[in-house]
Scaffold this active site. Sequence first.
Site, mmCIF file in Angstrom:
data_model
loop_
_atom_site.group_PDB
_atom_site.id
_atom_site.type_symbol
_atom_site.label_atom_id
_atom_site.label_comp_id
_atom_site.label_asym_id
_atom_site.label_seq_id
_atom_site.Cartn_x
_atom_site.Cartn_y
_atom_site.Cartn_z
ATOM 1 N N GLU A 113 -8.352 2.867 2.528
ATOM 2 C CA GLU A 113 -9.586 2.207 2.944
ATOM 3 C C GLU A 113 -9.512 1.685 4.373
ATOM 4 O OE1 GLU A 113 -11.375 0.548 -1.233
ATOM 5 O OE2 GLU A 113 -9.860 -0.691 -0.302
ATOM 6 N N CYS A 119 -10.383 -3.011 10.688
ATOM 7 C CA CYS A 119 -9.152 -3.301 9.956
ATOM 8 C C CYS A 119 -8.609 -1.962 9.449
ATOM 9 C CB CYS A 119 -9.489 -4.257 8.812
ATOM 10 S SG CYS A 119 -8.071 -4.754 7.853
ATOM 11 N N CYS A 128 1.243 -0.104 -0.910
ATOM 12 C CA CYS A 128 2.277 -0.848 -0.191
ATOM 13 C C CYS A 128 3.438 -1.052 -1.141
ATOM 14 C CB CYS A 128 1.735 -2.202 0.279
ATOM 15 S SG CYS A 128 2.911 -3.130 1.281
ATOM 16 N N CYS A 140 3.497 -8.227 -2.521
ATOM 17 C CA CYS A 140 3.249 -9.662 -2.425
ATOM 18 C C CYS A 140 2.359 -10.048 -3.601
ATOM 19 C CB CYS A 140 2.574 -10.012 -1.103
ATOM 20 S SG CYS A 140 3.570 -9.533 0.305
ATOM 21 N N CYS A 192 -1.578 -10.109 -3.429
ATOM 22 C CA CYS A 192 -2.256 -9.021 -2.711
ATOM 23 C C CYS A 192 -2.549 -7.848 -3.644
ATOM 24 C CB CYS A 192 -1.380 -8.561 -1.549
ATOM 25 S SG CYS A 192 -2.048 -7.128 -0.691
ATOM 26 N N GLU A 241 2.298 -1.861 4.994
ATOM 27 C CA GLU A 241 3.126 -2.627 5.932
ATOM 28 C C GLU A 241 3.378 -1.738 7.159
ATOM 29 O OE1 GLU A 241 4.525 -5.717 6.581
ATOM 30 O OE2 GLU A 241 5.143 -4.522 8.309
ATOM 31 N N LEU A 269 3.078 -15.423 7.051
ATOM 32 C CA LEU A 269 4.090 -16.419 6.682
ATOM 33 C C LEU A 269 3.850 -16.948 5.261
ATOM 34 C CD1 LEU A 269 6.574 -17.889 7.796
ATOM 35 C CD2 LEU A 269 5.045 -19.696 8.595
ATOM 36 N N ASN A 279 -8.491 -14.571 -1.561
ATOM 37 C CA ASN A 279 -9.578 -13.747 -2.098
ATOM 38 C C ASN A 279 -9.169 -13.212 -3.459
ATOM 39 O OD1 ASN A 279 -11.466 -13.793 0.151
ATOM 40 N ND2 ASN A 279 -9.886 -12.674 1.259
ATOM 41 N N CYS A 286 -9.645 -9.638 2.972
ATOM 42 C CA CYS A 286 -8.179 -9.562 3.049
ATOM 43 C C CYS A 286 -7.583 -9.498 1.658
ATOM 44 C CB CYS A 286 -7.587 -10.816 3.683
ATOM 45 S SG CYS A 286 -8.021 -11.064 5.374
#
Length: 418
Positions: free
Chosen positions: A122, A135, A142, A146, A149, A218, A272, A350, A393
């Site tokens: 996307e 973006c 990925c 995380c 995410c 990443e 972070l 989100n 995000c």
Amino acid sequence: MTDTTLMSIPGQIDPVPVARDITPRADGRVDLIGLPKDRIRDLFEEAGLDAKQAKLRAKQVFHWLYHRGVTDFEAMTDIAKTMRPWLTERFVIGRPEVVEAQHSTDGTRKWLLKTADGHEFEMVFIPDADRGTLCVSSQVGCTLNCRFCHTGTMKLVRNLTPGEIVGQVMLARDALGEWPKGNMKFDYGADLDEIEESSEYRSDGRLLTNIVMMGMGEPLYNFDNVKGALKLVMDGEGLALSKRRITLSTSGVVPMMEKCGEEIGVNLAVSLHAVTKEIRDEIVPLNKKYGIEELLEACAAYPGASNARRITFEYVMLKDKNDSDEHARELVRLLKQYNLPAKVNLIPFNPWPGAQYDTSTPERVRSFSNIVFEGGISAPVRTPRGRDIDAACGQLKTAAEKKSRAQRDREAAEAVEA
Ligand code: SAH
Ligand code: SF4
């Protein structure tokens, strides 16, 4: 069928497979998008042009491909009419296939795209009053997983090729109708950064002014291809966007950060998200491999960072996890300890289906932001954009099969070990 042979990347740093950058199509023709000028010249020579011709044609074709955005050799008017069919027989000018285009009520646009070998990914365009940000994705899925995410829950992962990465920017220019009719106002070969600094650069009312490598994946796990694509974007004879308008976001792949600053030279953003080992280990598992101290040291050494070009620290606000006043004070202390030219971006979490976290309350976010501000560091709260079409995000995820939590954890641990 397209040749989908995957090759593994040499070295320890990148455990993700990638398609070859030149994969002839079923009809034998080669897609030129993603290739730099000298590779195009080599291909022309291999196809039979003499060295001088190949060099000249490569220069012309490069201009039409990346500066003018044409998708048909017939449109290349300074190339002899007899030469154009020669090109058409051997080469194509590709774009990622658009599977679906969505428009948010707030103006954000999201495109679901597909690689030639059938992988979906996307890209998102976020218009603002004074800028428009694209973006861009660097991988399909990925490996890093995380916890907050959505992309990290995707099963399938492969690195995108330079063509698939720069192709996103080109597709956005197609969609926005923003290819220049002639040369852009500045001269060929002009130093875009000098122009930017002397404030002669104007976006000329263009919608697409900035790029963030913050889509799926990443980027520092796909360094060479991201670099190849961004070189084309930053080339004054190519897409001609200044490196000052490009930001690469990493979850903290420490060994690649210096190289990124030196060889690509774009702005850096670092995800972070936590100030203690315990919490960051949980929410950004890569922290077990490259801890906070190591990461902040790498930031302090990032080539090109200065008070004029600050490093952005992204901090996703997760309710009762990382959002206390104490965390905010510790964040200020850490950024000062390492003497970092920093700004902090506070991103309200989100939500996505199945997520284990909640969004911090607006009062909590405000209090956190105030503490960081009072510490002398800018800490704006990012307004979520495109939530209604899952474009915000961390919401990006294509229809790949969902994996079990256990499987994801196992794979993430392996990626960290690699
Ligand atoms: N992989 C890179 C770049 C892509 S993610 C990285 O992690 O930096 C872009 C940003 O969105 C990162 O800061 C990421 O942590 C953040 N993000 C991920 N999921 C999110 C979510 N659900 N809500 C808000 N931000 C999220
Ligand atoms: Fe990957 Fe970035 Fe999502 Fe982490 S936040 S899983 S590194 S895309």
